[in-house]
Design an enzyme around this catalytic site. Sequence first.
Site, PDB file in Angstrom:
ATOM      1  N   LYS A  15       0.817  -1.217   0.000  1.00  0.00           N
ATOM      2  CA  LYS A  15       0.000   0.000   0.000  1.00  0.00           C
ATOM      3  C   LYS A  15       0.855   1.273   0.000  1.00  0.00           C
ATOM      4  CE  LYS A  15      -4.306  -1.743   1.949  1.00  0.00           C
ATOM      5  NZ  LYS A  15      -5.366  -1.558   2.929  1.00  0.00           N
ATOM      6  N   ASP A  72     -10.198   2.961   1.584  1.00  0.00           N
ATOM      7  CA  ASP A  72     -10.455   2.300   2.876  1.00  0.00           C
ATOM      8  C   ASP A  72     -11.244   3.216   3.813  1.00  0.00           C
ATOM      9  OD1 ASP A  72      -9.282  -0.194   2.486  1.00  0.00           O
ATOM     10  OD2 ASP A  72      -7.292   0.488   3.089  1.00  0.00           O
TER      11      ASP A  72
HETATM   12  P1  NAP Z   1      -0.715  -2.800  10.521  1.00  0.00           P
HETATM   13  O1  NAP Z   1      -0.357  -1.640   9.670  1.00  0.00           O
HETATM   14  O2  NAP Z   1       0.271  -3.915  10.720  1.00  0.00           O
HETATM   15  O3  NAP Z   1      -1.115  -2.217  11.977  1.00  0.00           O
HETATM   16  C1  NAP Z   1      -1.540  -3.074  13.003  1.00  0.00           C
HETATM   17  C2  NAP Z   1      -1.745  -2.261  14.283  1.00  0.00           C
HETATM   18  O4  NAP Z   1      -2.261  -3.152  15.282  1.00  0.00           O
HETATM   19  C3  NAP Z   1      -0.474  -1.657  14.848  1.00  0.00           C
HETATM   20  O5  NAP Z   1      -0.804  -0.452  15.458  1.00  0.00           O
HETATM   21  C4  NAP Z   1      -0.041  -2.716  15.894  1.00  0.00           C
HETATM   22  O6  NAP Z   1       0.697  -2.173  16.966  1.00  0.00           O
HETATM   23  C5  NAP Z   1      -1.382  -3.154  16.420  1.00  0.00           C
HETATM   24  N1  NAP Z   1      -1.302  -4.515  16.986  1.00  0.00           N
HETATM   25  C6  NAP Z   1      -0.922  -5.642  16.338  1.00  0.00           C
HETATM   26  N2  NAP Z   1      -0.986  -6.696  17.175  1.00  0.00           N
HETATM   27  C7  NAP Z   1      -1.401  -6.208  18.399  1.00  0.00           C
HETATM   28  C8  NAP Z   1      -1.637  -6.802  19.679  1.00  0.00           C
HETATM   29  N3  NAP Z   1      -1.470  -8.111  19.866  1.00  0.00           N
HETATM   30  N4  NAP Z   1      -2.054  -6.000  20.695  1.00  0.00           N
HETATM   31  C9  NAP Z   1      -2.227  -4.667  20.499  1.00  0.00           C
HETATM   32  N5  NAP Z   1      -1.992  -4.060  19.306  1.00  0.00           N
HETATM   33  C10 NAP Z   1      -1.592  -4.815  18.270  1.00  0.00           C
HETATM   34  O7  NAP Z   1      -2.043  -3.515   9.996  1.00  0.00           O
HETATM   35  P2  NAP Z   1      -3.262  -2.825   9.200  1.00  0.00           P
HETATM   36  O8  NAP Z   1      -2.972  -2.861   7.751  1.00  0.00           O
HETATM   37  O9  NAP Z   1      -3.575  -1.547   9.857  1.00  0.00           O
HETATM   38  O10 NAP Z   1      -4.425  -3.904   9.456  1.00  0.00           O
HETATM   39  C11 NAP Z   1      -5.075  -4.020  10.708  1.00  0.00           C
HETATM   40  C12 NAP Z   1      -6.342  -4.838  10.519  1.00  0.00           C
HETATM   41  O11 NAP Z   1      -7.229  -4.126   9.667  1.00  0.00           O
HETATM   42  C13 NAP Z   1      -6.132  -6.208   9.864  1.00  0.00           C
HETATM   43  O12 NAP Z   1      -6.900  -7.156  10.559  1.00  0.00           O
HETATM   44  C14 NAP Z   1      -6.677  -6.010   8.453  1.00  0.00           C
HETATM   45  O13 NAP Z   1      -7.193  -7.203   7.902  1.00  0.00           O
HETATM   46  C15 NAP Z   1      -7.789  -5.002   8.714  1.00  0.00           C
HETATM   47  N6  NAP Z   1      -8.208  -4.212   7.533  1.00  0.00           N
HETATM   48  C16 NAP Z   1      -9.504  -4.314   7.154  1.00  0.00           C
HETATM   49  C17 NAP Z   1      -9.964  -3.592   6.073  1.00  0.00           C
HETATM   50  C18 NAP Z   1     -11.402  -3.731   5.655  1.00  0.00           C
HETATM   51  O14 NAP Z   1     -11.741  -3.304   4.539  1.00  0.00           O
HETATM   52  N7  NAP Z   1     -12.270  -4.260   6.475  1.00  0.00           N
HETATM   53  C19 NAP Z   1      -9.101  -2.746   5.369  1.00  0.00           C
HETATM   54  C20 NAP Z   1      -7.771  -2.652   5.798  1.00  0.00           C
HETATM   55  C21 NAP Z   1      -7.331  -3.398   6.895  1.00  0.00           C
HETATM   56  P3  NAP Z   1       2.304  -2.173  16.986  1.00  0.00           P
HETATM   57  O15 NAP Z   1       2.695  -0.815  16.461  1.00  0.00           O
HETATM   58  O16 NAP Z   1       2.647  -2.372  18.401  1.00  0.00           O
HETATM   59  O17 NAP Z   1       2.760  -3.304  16.109  1.00  0.00           O
END
Ligand code: NAP
Length: 293
Positions: A66, A102
Site C-alpha cells: 500500500k 479504505d
Molecule cells: P498494521 O499496519 O500492521 O497495523 C496493526 C496495528 O495493530 C499496529 O498499530 C499494531 O501495533 C497493532 N497490533 C498488532 N498486534 C497487536 C496486539 N497483539 N495487541 C495490540 N496491538 C496490536 O495492519 P493494518 O494494515 O492496519 O491492518 C489491521 C487490521 O485491519 C487487519 O486485521 C486487516 O485485515 C484489517 N483491515 C480491514 C480492512 C477492511 O476493509 N475491512 C481494510 C484494511 C485493513 P504495533 O505498532 O505495536 O505493532
Amino acid sequence: MTSLLGVVGHPLGHSLSVPMHMASIFTLGIDYVYLSFDILPEDLSAAVAGFRIEGVKGINVTIPYKEAIMPYLDSIDEHARIIGAVNTVNNDNGKLKGYNTDGIGYIMSLKEQTGFSPLGKCVLILGAGGAARAVAFSLLEAGIGKLIIANRSVELNMAEKLASHIKPHFPGVHVQAMPVEHLPSLPFQELDLIVNATPVGMKHTKQQEIKELSGLLQPGHLLLRSDTVISDVIYNPAETPLLKTARLAGLKTHNGVTMLVYQGAESFKLWTGIEPPIEVMRRAVLHALEEVH
Ligand code: NAP
C-alpha cells in the site's frame, strides 16, 4: 476486449476481493474480469509497468504494497497522499493514479450499519497502523471533534507519530495518543465510537492476545454509554470477540465486512463509473468467508 481488474499483494491466498468483484461483474453483465496478482517484492516495479497496458482498468493494492507502490504511480489523490497509502490504482490511458478508498468505505459502512454521524464526536481508535490511519483521517474529514489513538508499541511510539502527523491537518481537533495499557483510565462515558484497528480478534488470533486487549476494555464496557458504537475493521470473522461482547451488552456494532464491501464499491466506481450492487457484494464476501476461511 475484456477489461481487466485485479488485486496485487503478497502473499494473497484466497482474496475476498476476487469473489466480491466477480459477483458484481456477473450481476451487472459487463465485460470485465477481476484477478489476483501475487507478486514478489522484487517484481513489483515490473508488475506496475504491466498495469499500464490498455485493457487493465484498475488494481486494488493490499499488504504489503500500500505504501511501496506509491513511487511507481504517475499521480496520487490528495486524500491518499495525506493518509500515506494507496489501496486503489486507476489506469487512465496509461497514466496510473493512486487512491485510498479504505477510509471512505469505513465511513459509508459505519453510517449504513449504525447510523453514526461523526460531526463533533469523540472517537477512540485502537492501533496506529495502515487501517487506523485511513479510518482516523476519514473520521477527521467527516468532522469528529476529539480523537484518542491507543497503541501498544512504546518504543516506536506509533500512536504519537500518527497524532503528530494528524495535528497540522486538523488544528481545531483535540488529538491524543496513549499506550494501550492506559486505556482503563479513560473517561469511557465520553466516547461515542470505539474502533479496533488492530488484527487482534482475527481468526486464529491467540486467545491470550484477545484477552489482553479486551481485558483492557473490560472496565470500559461497564461504563460506556448505551449509545456508544463499537466498530472492528477485521472482516474474518465477521463478528469478532469484541463485537460479540458489545452486541451482548446491547451496544450497536459495525464490522469489517461492511467496510470491505464499501471500499470495494468505491474502487469499482472509480474504475468503471458504474454503481455496483452492494448486497450482491456483501453476500459474496460472507459466502466466501464460510467456504474458504
Ligand atoms: P498494521 O499496519 O500492521 O497495523 C496493526 C496495528 O495493530 C499496529 O498499530 C499494531 O501495533 C497493532 N497490533 C498488532 N498486534 C497487536 C496486539 N497483539 N495487541 C495490540 N496491538 C496490536 O495492519 P493494518 O494494515 O492496519 O491492518 C489491521 C487490521 O485491519 C487487519 O486485521 C486487516 O485485515 C484489517 N483491515 C480491514 C480492512 C477492511 O476493509 N475491512 C481494510 C484494511 C485493513 P504495533 O505498532 O505495536 O505493532
